[in-house]
Design an enzyme around this catalytic site. Structure first.
Site, PDB file in Angstrom:
ATOM      1  N   ASP A  23       2.050  67.533  -7.257  1.00 20.33           N
ATOM      2  CA  ASP A  23       3.096  68.226  -6.499  1.00 20.33           C
ATOM      3  C   ASP A  23       2.525  69.525  -5.943  1.00 20.33           C
ATOM      4  O   ASP A  23       2.022  70.358  -6.695  1.00 20.33           O
ATOM      5  CB  ASP A  23       4.278  68.500  -7.435  1.00 20.33           C
ATOM      6  N   ASN A  50       4.353  71.749  -3.895  1.00 22.83           N
ATOM      7  CA  ASN A  50       5.308  72.799  -3.520  1.00 22.83           C
ATOM      8  C   ASN A  50       6.347  73.108  -4.589  1.00 22.83           C
ATOM      9  O   ASN A  50       7.352  73.751  -4.311  1.00 22.83           O
ATOM     10  CB  ASN A  50       6.004  72.427  -2.201  1.00 22.83           C
ATOM     11  N   ASP A  75       8.588  71.330  -6.143  1.00 25.51           N
ATOM     12  CA  ASP A  75       9.903  70.673  -6.245  1.00 25.51           C
ATOM     13  C   ASP A  75       9.905  69.573  -7.308  1.00 25.51           C
ATOM     14  O   ASP A  75      10.903  68.861  -7.468  1.00 25.51           O
ATOM     15  CB  ASP A  75      10.362  70.126  -4.881  1.00 25.51           C
ATOM     16  N   ASP A 118       3.364  64.813  -3.757  1.00 23.07           N
ATOM     17  CA  ASP A 118       3.443  64.742  -2.300  1.00 23.07           C
ATOM     18  C   ASP A 118       2.060  64.595  -1.677  1.00 23.07           C
ATOM     19  O   ASP A 118       1.043  64.617  -2.370  1.00 23.07           O
ATOM     20  CB  ASP A 118       4.177  65.981  -1.755  1.00 23.07           C
ATOM     21  N   ASP A 126       0.363  50.713   1.455  1.00 21.94           N
ATOM     22  CA  ASP A 126       1.207  49.687   0.856  1.00 21.94           C
ATOM     23  C   ASP A 126       2.120  49.156   1.953  1.00 21.94           C
ATOM     24  O   ASP A 126       2.829  49.926   2.611  1.00 21.94           O
ATOM     25  CB  ASP A 126       2.047  50.320  -0.276  1.00 21.94           C
ATOM     26  N   ASP A 147       2.821  44.046  -0.481  1.00 25.08           N
ATOM     27  CA  ASP A 147       3.802  43.869  -1.540  1.00 25.08           C
ATOM     28  C   ASP A 147       4.427  42.471  -1.497  1.00 25.08           C
ATOM     29  O   ASP A 147       4.874  42.035  -0.431  1.00 25.08           O
ATOM     30  CB  ASP A 147       4.891  44.933  -1.337  1.00 25.08           C
ATOM     31  N   GLU A 184      -0.381  40.975  -2.888  1.00 22.03           N
ATOM     32  CA  GLU A 184       0.207  40.872  -4.217  1.00 22.03           C
ATOM     33  C   GLU A 184       0.854  39.492  -4.310  1.00 22.03           C
ATOM     34  O   GLU A 184       1.789  39.186  -3.575  1.00 22.03           O
ATOM     35  CB  GLU A 184       1.262  41.964  -4.435  1.00 22.03           C
ATOM     36  N   HIS A 193       1.227  50.475 -11.170  1.00 22.23           N
ATOM     37  CA  HIS A 193       2.488  51.212 -11.298  1.00 22.23           C
ATOM     38  C   HIS A 193       3.627  50.359 -11.846  1.00 22.23           C
ATOM     39  O   HIS A 193       4.720  50.870 -12.067  1.00 22.23           O
ATOM     40  CB  HIS A 193       2.873  51.786  -9.932  1.00 22.23           C
TER      41      HIS A 193
HETATM   42  O1  TEU Z   1       6.272  44.175  -7.393  1.00 24.15           O
HETATM   43  C1  TEU Z   1       6.665  42.854  -7.362  1.00 24.15           C
HETATM   44  C2  TEU Z   1       6.486  42.090  -8.560  1.00 24.15           C
HETATM   45  O2  TEU Z   1       5.715  41.164  -8.563  1.00 24.15           O
HETATM   46  C3  TEU Z   1       7.366  42.303  -9.733  1.00 24.15           C
HETATM   47  O3  TEU Z   1       6.968  41.393 -10.713  1.00 24.15           O
HETATM   48  C4  TEU Z   1       7.285  43.657 -10.280  1.00 24.15           C
HETATM   49  O4  TEU Z   1       6.029  43.717 -10.888  1.00 24.15           O
HETATM   50  C5  TEU Z   1       8.404  43.956 -11.251  1.00 24.15           C
HETATM   51  O5  TEU Z   1       7.865  44.646 -12.321  1.00 24.15           O
HETATM   52  C6  TEU Z   1       9.131  42.755 -11.765  1.00 24.15           C
HETATM   53  O6  TEU Z   1       9.048  42.604 -13.143  1.00 24.15           O
HETATM   54  C7  TEU Z   1       6.268  44.837  -6.182  1.00 24.15           C
HETATM   55  C8  TEU Z   1       5.977  46.309  -6.388  1.00 24.15           C
HETATM   56  O7  TEU Z   1       4.696  46.454  -6.933  1.00 24.15           O
HETATM   57  C9  TEU Z   1       7.058  46.899  -7.232  1.00 24.15           C
HETATM   58  O8  TEU Z   1       6.810  48.241  -7.567  1.00 24.15           O
HETATM   59  C10 TEU Z   1       8.340  46.784  -6.451  1.00 24.15           C
HETATM   60  O9  TEU Z   1       9.400  47.238  -7.228  1.00 24.15           O
HETATM   61  C11 TEU Z   1       8.616  45.349  -6.015  1.00 24.15           C
HETATM   62  O10 TEU Z   1       7.475  44.714  -5.468  1.00 24.15           O
HETATM   63  C12 TEU Z   1       9.669  45.320  -4.946  1.00 24.15           C
HETATM   64  O11 TEU Z   1       9.161  45.871  -3.772  1.00 24.15           O
HETATM   65 CA    CA Z   2       6.502  68.200  -3.859  1.00 21.50          CA
END
Ligand code: TEU
Ligand code: CA
Length: 563
Positions: free
Chosen positions: A21, A23, A25, A29, A98, A200, A255, A327
């Site tokens: 971060d 700034n 908040d 960012d 992404d 995604d 993905e 993530h």
């Molecule tokens: O994730 C899609 C996905 O394959 C899901 O299995 C996700 O891992 C989730 O944990 C379900 O158990 C992608 C992104 O990486 C995720 O962060 C998003 O929330 C999702 O698509 C929708 O865009």
């Molecule tokens: Ca910030």
């Protein structure tokens, strides 16, 4: 042999909200990221995968996009983005965006128009269906984030499909105008000079025409047979490649949850003209009676079987991503290693060694290079992630399963584990922000942080730095043939990599105890490229200490012949 750059690259994933971060908040960012580029340069990575930074109401932290060509206000401005891209390129670091185009936000202009009625220009941009005769949902499908996959829209008088949250309506890829809009948007980013796309849930863009009830798994019907690897997904990706991707020098990664190695050879086959590589989840999927919410780990023999199959079945045909976490996953060291004090550093290094010596493009998720751990959640009020919040409601608050039983399952795999702020130093809020962070910092930041790691030559950070450097130095790591050893051991993951006369032996103990295995003697004369007990502290006698890992290298001339 000259491989495309993305085969030799190491990727670092940034989840911008939690990275840095600038700034005060409390929200990470773009300027924050720019200010940490030198840290990434020092680590040695080649590519940043930037989780979504587009305009979004943040129902799913940016995976619900309301404008693909604007930056999320909280993250900064388009000028900040241009500066980040410029500064990254100055350092030889590429940026992969992404691309979330299976769905948009319900606040996207296209959806706002679409819900007005069938006949408008956007009427067919999403997947609309009438309800059943009694007014119920068109079918029994459940959404990934809980509840039905259909939401009734009063304005239009129909249901729309959302495989994720109801604020993430699925786009209708069968409409050529939708594809055109998406391709034009991608082209706009490419012209800006970005270096690729992480796509995604790209395997879900094509749905079957007919949408029957799915097999009930857990609480709802399963949409997968109708929406994952659907009938025209390869046609659309080939079109995307022809229209956009092939015109630029990009890295593209799809993905593709639930993909088999055979399907992967289509998505990411060398001559298929679709994507460069897949990002698949077979080795991190452990399903139990509460679906993905499970506190069990996969037996090592199974983990090895899966990872090895992906190694051998894609060899020479397609390309894979290598990762332990991202993530959406818990922290690698907490899940596959041991995050208790005596073993954390050792097991984090072992995991890194095991993964980075394989074939594929390695991904490091922010903080993994510090051995960051899962978060000690106290109760469901600690969750921020829509998926965890809904799962807790659906399983526990509904009375289906007791808190006591469900709690270890959900805390072990909750996506929030990965989303606590990056731990930069031991100052308040781990140096992530001067304000109040949007999510609490893991209390172990005083010990586990980037500053401490940079000051300690034995840190997990420098182990990663070395693994990255080795990949650049030894072609056998990028291109060598893979051979699993000791398939039946529940303690040790060992394999060889072979390229012409060069050979590598990778030995990784996944055990907290000492173990004994038998290793190929020909490596006794090899050079140790890396180890987690000290450079010359390794032996081929097969006695392995807790979480020990080392790599022995033999070049054609010095390798001893096997007896
Ligand atoms: O994730 C899609 C996905 O394959 C899901 O299995 C996700 O891992 C989730 O944990 C379900 O158990 C992608 C992104 O990486 C995720 O962060 C998003 O929330 C999702 O698509 C929708 O865009
Ligand atoms: Ca910030």
């Amino acid at each position: 042999m000259c491989e495309p750059w993305w085969k030799e690259a190491v990727v670092y994933q940034i989840y911008p909200r939690s990275f840095m971060d600038s700034n005060g908040d409390g929200i990470g960012d773009l300027r924050g990221i720019t200010s940490r580029l030198d840290y990434l340069k020092k680590l040695g990575i080649d590519v940043i995968w930037l989780s979504p930074v587009y305009r979004s109401p943040n129902d799913d932290n940016g995976y619900d996009i309301s404008d693909y060509q604007e930056i999320m206000e909280e993250f900064g401005t388009m000028e900040d983005f241009d500066e980040l891209l410029f500064q990254a390129h100055e350092r030889g670091i590429r940026i992969v965006m992404d691309l979330v185009v299976n769905h948009t936000s319900d606040e996207h202009r296209w959806f706002v128009e679409s819900r007005k009625g069938k006949d408008g220009p956007y009427g067919d941009y999403y997947i609309w269906r009438d309800g059943k005769e009694d007014g119920r949902e068109p079918n029994n499908w459940g959404a990934c984030f809980g509840g039905s996959a259909w939401e009734y829209d009063r304005e239009r008088g129909q249901y729309y499909l959302h495989l994720f949250s109801k604020k993430q309506p699925d786009l209708n890829w069968d409409n050529p105008r939708v594809r055109r809009e998406v391709f034009d948007m991608m082209d706009w980013w490419c012209k800006k000079g970005i270096d690729g796309f992480r796509m995604d849930v790209i395997s879900m863009i094509s749905k079957t025409e007919d949408m029957p009830d799915g097999e009930v798994k857990g609480l709802y019907g399963d949409f997968a047979p109708y929406c994952v690897h659907g009938p025209r997904v390869h046609q659309y990706l080939k079109e995307m490649n022809r229209e956009v991707l092939s015109k630029y020098d990009l890295m593209t990664v799809g993905e593709t949850a639930g993909v088999t190695t055979e399907q992967a050879c289509r998505y990411a086959g060398t001559d298929e003209g679709e994507l460069n590589m897949v990002f698949q989840f077979e080795h991190v999927d452990v399903h139990g009676k509460y679906g993905k919410w499970n506190d069990k780990s996969m037996p090592l023999t199974k983990l090895k079987e899966i990872l090895s199959r992906w190694q051998t079945e894609l060899a020479g045909k397609a390309w894979n991503s290598l990762f332990w976490d991202n993530h959406d996953q818990p922290r690698a060291v907490s899940r596959f290693g041991d995050d208790t004090a005596p073993y954390r550093v050792r097991s984090a290094k072992m995991l890194a060694t095991c993964l980075h010596m394989m074939q594929g493009t390695p991904y490091i998720y922010q903080g993994e290079e510090l051995g960051m751990t899962n978060y000690p959640f106290a109760g469901p009020e600690d969750f921020h992630d829509i998926e965890s919040i809904h799962a807790y409601q659906e399983w526990c608050e509904s009375g289906r399963v007791s808190h006591q039983e469900f709690w270890p399952c959900i805390t072990r795999v909750s996506r929030d584990n990965a989303r606590t702020p990056m731990q930069w130093d031991d100052s308040p809020q781990a140096g992530f922000t001067s304000g109040t962070p949007w999510m609490p910092v893991n209390p172990n930041y005083r010990e586990i942080n980037a500053r401490a790691a940079l000051e300690d030559p034995d840190s997990v950070f420098y182990h990663y730095q070395k693994l990255i450097a080795l990949r650049k130095q030894y072609p056998v790591i990028v291109s060598g043939e893979y051979k699993l050893l000791l398939p039946d051991s529940e303690e040790v993951f060992a394999y060889e990599r072979i390229l012409n006369g060069e050979k590598l032996l990778v030995v990784c103990s996944f055990s907290r105890e000492e173990t004994k295995v038998s290793l190929p003697e020909e490596y006794a004369g090899g050079t140790c490229l890396i180890s987690n007990y000290g450079a010359d502290d390794w032996s081929l006698d097969g006695k392995l200490r807790p979480y020990e890992a080392f790599v022995s290298y033999c070049s054609g001339r010095s390798a001893r012949l096997p007896r």
